[in-house]
Design an enzyme around this catalytic site. Sequence first.
Site, PDB file in Angstrom:
ATOM      1  N   SER A 186       0.855  -1.187   0.000  1.00 60.69           N
ATOM      2  CA  SER A 186       0.000   0.000   0.000  1.00 60.69           C
ATOM      3  C   SER A 186       0.896   1.243   0.000  1.00 60.69           C
ATOM      4  O   SER A 186       2.095   1.155   0.303  1.00 60.69           O
ATOM      5  CB  SER A 186      -0.903   0.008   1.238  1.00 60.69           C
ATOM      6  OG  SER A 186      -0.116   0.234   2.401  1.00 60.69           O
TER       7      SER A 186
ATOM      8  N   ASP B  62      -0.616  -1.620  -4.217  1.00 57.89           N
ATOM      9  CA  ASP B  62      -2.010  -1.821  -3.813  1.00 57.89           C
ATOM     10  C   ASP B  62      -2.661  -0.442  -3.618  1.00 57.89           C
ATOM     11  O   ASP B  62      -2.142   0.392  -2.858  1.00 57.89           O
ATOM     12  CB  ASP B  62      -1.998  -2.623  -2.491  1.00 57.89           C
ATOM     13  CG  ASP B  62      -3.366  -3.115  -2.091  1.00 57.89           C
ATOM     14  OD1 ASP B  62      -4.234  -3.248  -2.972  1.00 57.89           O
ATOM     15  OD2 ASP B  62      -3.554  -3.375  -0.887  1.00 57.89           O
TER      16      ASP B  62
ATOM     17  N   GLU C 204     -10.309  -0.371  -9.730  1.00 62.81           N
ATOM     18  CA  GLU C 204     -11.494  -0.569  -8.872  1.00 62.81           C
ATOM     19  C   GLU C 204     -12.666   0.255  -9.382  1.00 62.81           C
ATOM     20  O   GLU C 204     -12.488   1.385  -9.822  1.00 62.81           O
ATOM     21  CB  GLU C 204     -11.133  -0.153  -7.435  1.00 62.81           C
ATOM     22  CG  GLU C 204     -12.288  -0.192  -6.444  1.00 62.81           C
ATOM     23  CD  GLU C 204     -11.803   0.057  -5.005  1.00 62.81           C
ATOM     24  OE1 GLU C 204     -10.654  -0.325  -4.660  1.00 62.81           O
ATOM     25  OE2 GLU C 204     -12.574   0.649  -4.227  1.00 62.81           O
TER      26      GLU C 204
ATOM     27  N   HIS D 156     -12.450  -3.252   3.664  1.00 56.66           N
ATOM     28  CA  HIS D 156     -11.116  -3.416   4.230  1.00 56.66           C
ATOM     29  C   HIS D 156     -11.192  -3.394   5.756  1.00 56.66           C
ATOM     30  O   HIS D 156     -12.025  -2.683   6.321  1.00 56.66           O
ATOM     31  CB  HIS D 156     -10.194  -2.286   3.768  1.00 56.66           C
ATOM     32  CG  HIS D 156      -9.923  -2.317   2.298  1.00 56.66           C
ATOM     33  ND1 HIS D 156     -10.337  -1.323   1.441  1.00 56.66           N
ATOM     34  CD2 HIS D 156      -9.275  -3.228   1.539  1.00 56.66           C
ATOM     35  CE1 HIS D 156      -9.948  -1.626   0.215  1.00 56.66           C
ATOM     36  NE2 HIS D 156      -9.309  -2.774   0.239  1.00 56.66           N
TER      37      HIS D 156
ATOM     38  N   HIS E 167     -11.181  -7.696  -2.734  1.00 59.03           N
ATOM     39  CA  HIS E 167     -10.443  -6.993  -1.675  1.00 59.03           C
ATOM     40  C   HIS E 167     -11.116  -7.262  -0.332  1.00 59.03           C
ATOM     41  O   HIS E 167     -12.259  -7.701  -0.278  1.00 59.03           O
ATOM     42  CB  HIS E 167     -10.458  -5.481  -1.952  1.00 59.03           C
ATOM     43  CG  HIS E 167      -9.464  -5.061  -2.980  1.00 59.03           C
ATOM     44  ND1 HIS E 167      -8.330  -4.350  -2.671  1.00 59.03           N
ATOM     45  CD2 HIS E 167      -9.419  -5.272  -4.304  1.00 59.03           C
ATOM     46  CE1 HIS E 167      -7.638  -4.147  -3.778  1.00 59.03           C
ATOM     47  NE2 HIS E 167      -8.281  -4.693  -4.795  1.00 59.03           N
ATOM     48  N   GLY E 168     -10.386  -6.954   0.738  1.00 59.08           N
ATOM     49  CA  GLY E 168     -10.992  -7.029   2.067  1.00 59.08           C
ATOM     50  C   GLY E 168     -11.405  -8.423   2.481  1.00 59.08           C
ATOM     51  O   GLY E 168     -12.468  -8.621   3.073  1.00 59.08           O
TER      52      GLY E 168
ATOM     53  N   VAL F 290      -5.510 -10.192   1.238  1.00 59.27           N
ATOM     54  CA  VAL F 290      -5.591 -10.336   2.698  1.00 59.27           C
ATOM     55  C   VAL F 290      -4.501  -9.500   3.358  1.00 59.27           C
ATOM     56  O   VAL F 290      -3.342  -9.560   2.956  1.00 59.27           O
ATOM     57  CB  VAL F 290      -5.396 -11.808   3.138  1.00 59.27           C
ATOM     58  CG1 VAL F 290      -5.637 -11.958   4.637  1.00 59.27           C
ATOM     59  CG2 VAL F 290      -6.292 -12.760   2.368  1.00 59.27           C
TER      60      VAL F 290
END
Length: 282
Positions: A49, A84, A136, A179, A207-208, A230
């Site tokens: 990230s 990410d 996304e 998330h 995601h999440g 993850v």
Amino acid sequence: MLVNSKELLLDAKKNGYAISHFNINNLEWTKYILEAMQELGQPVILGVSEGAKKYMGGFYTVSSMVNGLLHDLKITIPVVLHLDHGTSFSSCKEAIDAGFTSVMIDASSYPFGENVRITREVVEYAHPLGVSVEAELGHIGGSEDNITSSSTNATLEESIEFVRLTGVDSFAPALGSVHGLYRGTANLDFDTMKKIHENVDVPLVLHGASGIEEEKIRRAISCGISKINVNTEFQIAWHNDVLKFVKEHPDAYDPRLVIASGSIAIKNAVKEKCALFSKEAK
Ligand code: 13P
């Protein structure tokens, strides 16, 4: 070996399983994940990230660290170094220029047209360099990098249009996952997930995944999810063991001992997730 994610994800899509995306937070985290994945002999996507990049120093530091570990640990599985939730073209460009083999551009907080424009710009820069791009649509809310936001689900029509206009390699439609930790249970829109899967050529990303029940993960894979992200669950598993260690060894001041006390927890979590995401888990 560092590779982009395109062929890995297409194989997962074709054969009905999911590739693991695990976020890294520091050198030790990266080492534990690589060691566990090498033992399993499975490919892995290392997600970084923008917050984790900043924490570790910058994209070059992360890229050099990962390349160093691949060499020193004699890692032979395919490894993807992936940005990410890159929030801008310049962030994605910086990651690519530093050696990342895959990027996610997350322009999901913009209106549809602007999201398409920014994503397209990243695709045009990344593809000639052999770098794969994820994007996304809708918005996956929750809490990540200490930023909290609310969710908006993607629709089938907009998803088809978005993939067509942007040329992305993988697609993360917001369909109810968040998330961080769930309040209650995850409410995933499996019907739309399946319809998107049947109507777009590119692999879908969930995601999440932390805290989503195993049954729902299996169902998501059967509805076309080919990559599963993850992070939080590993952090919690690590934290539980470190806390126990510190309580039992209050005088342990060597940071190597403290950090490493969570290594088994991370490795076990990696193996559990991989077993769940695999072809055999169906
Ligand atoms: P969790 O932290 O909820 O597992 O989500 C990780 C993620 O989706 C990273 O992009």
